[in-house]
Design an enzyme around this catalytic site. Structure first.
Site, short mmCIF file in Angstrom:
data_model
loop_
_atom_site.label_atom_id
_atom_site.label_comp_id
_atom_site.label_asym_id
_atom_site.label_seq_id
_atom_site.Cartn_x
_atom_site.Cartn_y
_atom_site.Cartn_z
N GLU A 109 0.86 -1.19 0.00
CA GLU A 109 0.00 0.00 0.00
C GLU A 109 0.88 1.23 0.00
O GLU A 109 1.94 1.23 0.63
CB GLU A 109 -0.86 0.03 1.26
CG GLU A 109 -2.05 -0.90 1.20
CD GLU A 109 -2.40 -1.44 2.57
OE1 GLU A 109 -1.86 -0.93 3.57
OE2 GLU A 109 -3.21 -2.38 2.63
N TYR A 121 7.71 1.43 -7.54
CA TYR A 121 6.97 0.16 -7.58
C TYR A 121 6.54 -0.17 -9.02
O TYR A 121 6.56 -1.34 -9.42
CB TYR A 121 5.75 0.23 -6.65
CG TYR A 121 6.11 0.52 -5.21
CD1 TYR A 121 7.25 -0.03 -4.63
CD2 TYR A 121 5.33 1.36 -4.41
CE1 TYR A 121 7.60 0.24 -3.32
CE2 TYR A 121 5.68 1.63 -3.10
CZ TYR A 121 6.82 1.07 -2.56
OH TYR A 121 7.16 1.35 -1.26
C1 LIG Z 1 10.58 5.62 -2.28
C2 LIG Z 1 12.07 5.47 -1.92
C3 LIG Z 1 12.23 4.23 -1.02
C4 LIG Z 1 12.87 5.28 -3.21
O1 LIG Z 1 14.20 4.92 -2.87
P1 LIG Z 1 15.45 5.29 -3.83
O2 LIG Z 1 16.60 4.49 -3.36
O3 LIG Z 1 15.60 6.75 -3.95
O4 LIG Z 1 14.90 4.70 -5.24
P2 LIG Z 1 15.83 4.26 -6.48
O5 LIG Z 1 17.00 5.18 -6.59
O6 LIG Z 1 16.09 2.81 -6.39
O7 LIG Z 1 14.82 4.57 -7.69
C5 LIG Z 1 14.37 3.55 -8.56
C6 LIG Z 1 13.32 4.14 -9.48
O8 LIG Z 1 12.21 4.63 -8.71
C7 LIG Z 1 11.70 5.82 -9.32
N1 LIG Z 1 11.92 6.96 -8.43
C8 LIG Z 1 12.59 6.97 -7.25
N2 LIG Z 1 12.54 8.20 -6.68
C9 LIG Z 1 11.84 8.97 -7.52
C10 LIG Z 1 11.45 10.35 -7.48
N3 LIG Z 1 11.81 11.15 -6.47
N4 LIG Z 1 10.72 10.83 -8.52
C11 LIG Z 1 10.35 10.03 -9.55
N5 LIG Z 1 10.71 8.73 -9.64
C12 LIG Z 1 11.44 8.21 -8.64
C13 LIG Z 1 12.48 5.99 -10.61
O9 LIG Z 1 11.80 5.28 -11.61
C14 LIG Z 1 13.79 5.32 -10.27
O10 LIG Z 1 14.48 4.86 -11.41
P3 LIG Z 1 15.50 5.87 -12.16
O11 LIG Z 1 16.39 6.47 -11.11
O12 LIG Z 1 16.20 4.96 -13.13
O13 LIG Z 1 14.62 6.90 -12.81
C15 LIG Z 1 12.59 6.75 -1.20
O14 LIG Z 1 12.24 7.89 -1.96
C16 LIG Z 1 12.06 6.93 0.22
O15 LIG Z 1 12.60 6.39 1.17
N6 LIG Z 1 10.98 7.71 0.38
C17 LIG Z 1 10.41 7.99 1.70
C18 LIG Z 1 9.77 6.75 2.32
C19 LIG Z 1 8.68 6.20 1.45
O16 LIG Z 1 7.92 6.94 0.84
N7 LIG Z 1 8.58 4.87 1.40
C20 LIG Z 1 7.56 4.16 0.64
C21 LIG Z 1 6.36 3.96 1.47
S1 LIG Z 1 5.11 3.01 0.61
#
Ligand SMILES: CC(C)(COP(=O)(O)OP(=O)(O)OC[C@H]1O[C@@H](n2cnc3c(N)ncnc32)[C@H](O)[C@@H]1OP(=O)(O)O)[C@@H](O)C(=O)NCCC(=O)NCCS
Length: 152
Positions: A109, A121
């Site tokens: 979710e 995701y």
């Molecule tokens: C969501 C989260 C875990 C992503 O982690 P991350 O290590 O930055 O993600 P990645 O670098 O592996 O990104 C993989 C892909 O996700 C997408 N993505 C990640 N961050 C993004 C952003 N800020 N905007 C748009 N796309 C994004 C992109 O498709 C990315 O691929 P790309 O870099 O080749 O474009 C991180 O932003 C986070 O911790 N957020 C706060 C907590 C949260 O919201 N958790 C999820 C709760 S359901």
């Protein structure tokens, strides 16, 4: 244990719970307590991973297994380490390990306004199958229910 660049992915241990709770609190409005992480690590139906860089915890995620279904939660990557592929690699590793335990279908979710997480995701193959209206509070927001099914 799996490595990506200077980051190691490994099983969460009880001793990681304070760091995981601290990091999640900085990232999420649905953060878990230290005790909740400790319980998760002890629970045989759960599998929790951390991402570690130079001895520091920079990410975490977990999955709760019910027969062939896995419910992913507590996904977080430390702010300064984002957009480096850590979240994607960590979840890929989590799902690989869960498949070894018999999980076929994955669900989670996410807040409808959490674009970064939704994009992540989708990149991993999740698709939206439902909405829980007003599921989240503070602020009130819908939850998108995503699935990644083995048949797809
Ligand atoms: C969501 C989260 C875990 C992503 O982690 P991350 O290590 O930055 O993600 P990645 O670098 O592996 O990104 C993989 C892909 O996700 C997408 N993505 C990640 N961050 C993004 C952003 N800020 N905007 C748009 N796309 C994004 C992109 O498709 C990315 O691929 P790309 O870099 O080749 O474009 C991180 O932003 C986070 O911790 N957020 C706060 C907590 C949260 O919201 N958790 C999820 C709760 S359901």
């Amino acid at each position: 244990m799996k490595m990506i660049r200077e980051v190691i992915f490994r099983r969460m241990r009880e001793g990681d719970a304070p760091s995981a709770a601290r990091m999640e609190a900085a990232c999420s409005r649905e953060a878990w307590s230290v005790g909740a992480f400790v319980s998760a690590v002890r629970d045989e139906n759960a599998l929790y991973l951390v991402a570690e860089r130079e001895g520091q915890l920079v990410g975490c995620c977990g999955i709760w297994q019910s027969f062939e279904e896995g419910d992913i939660c507590n996904v977080a990557v430390e702010q300064s380490c984002r957009r480096k592929g850590i979240g994607e690699a960590m979840l890929t590793e989590l799902m690989r390990l869960a498949k070894q335990r018999g999980v076929k279908d994955f669900t989670l979710e996410v807040r409808s306004g959490n674009e970064a997480a939704i994009r992540l995701y989708e990149k991993l193959g999740f698709q939206m199958e439902g909405i829980r209206k007003g599921f989240y509070s503070n602020p009130r927001e819908d939850a998108l229910i995503l699935w990644k099914r083995s048949g797809l």
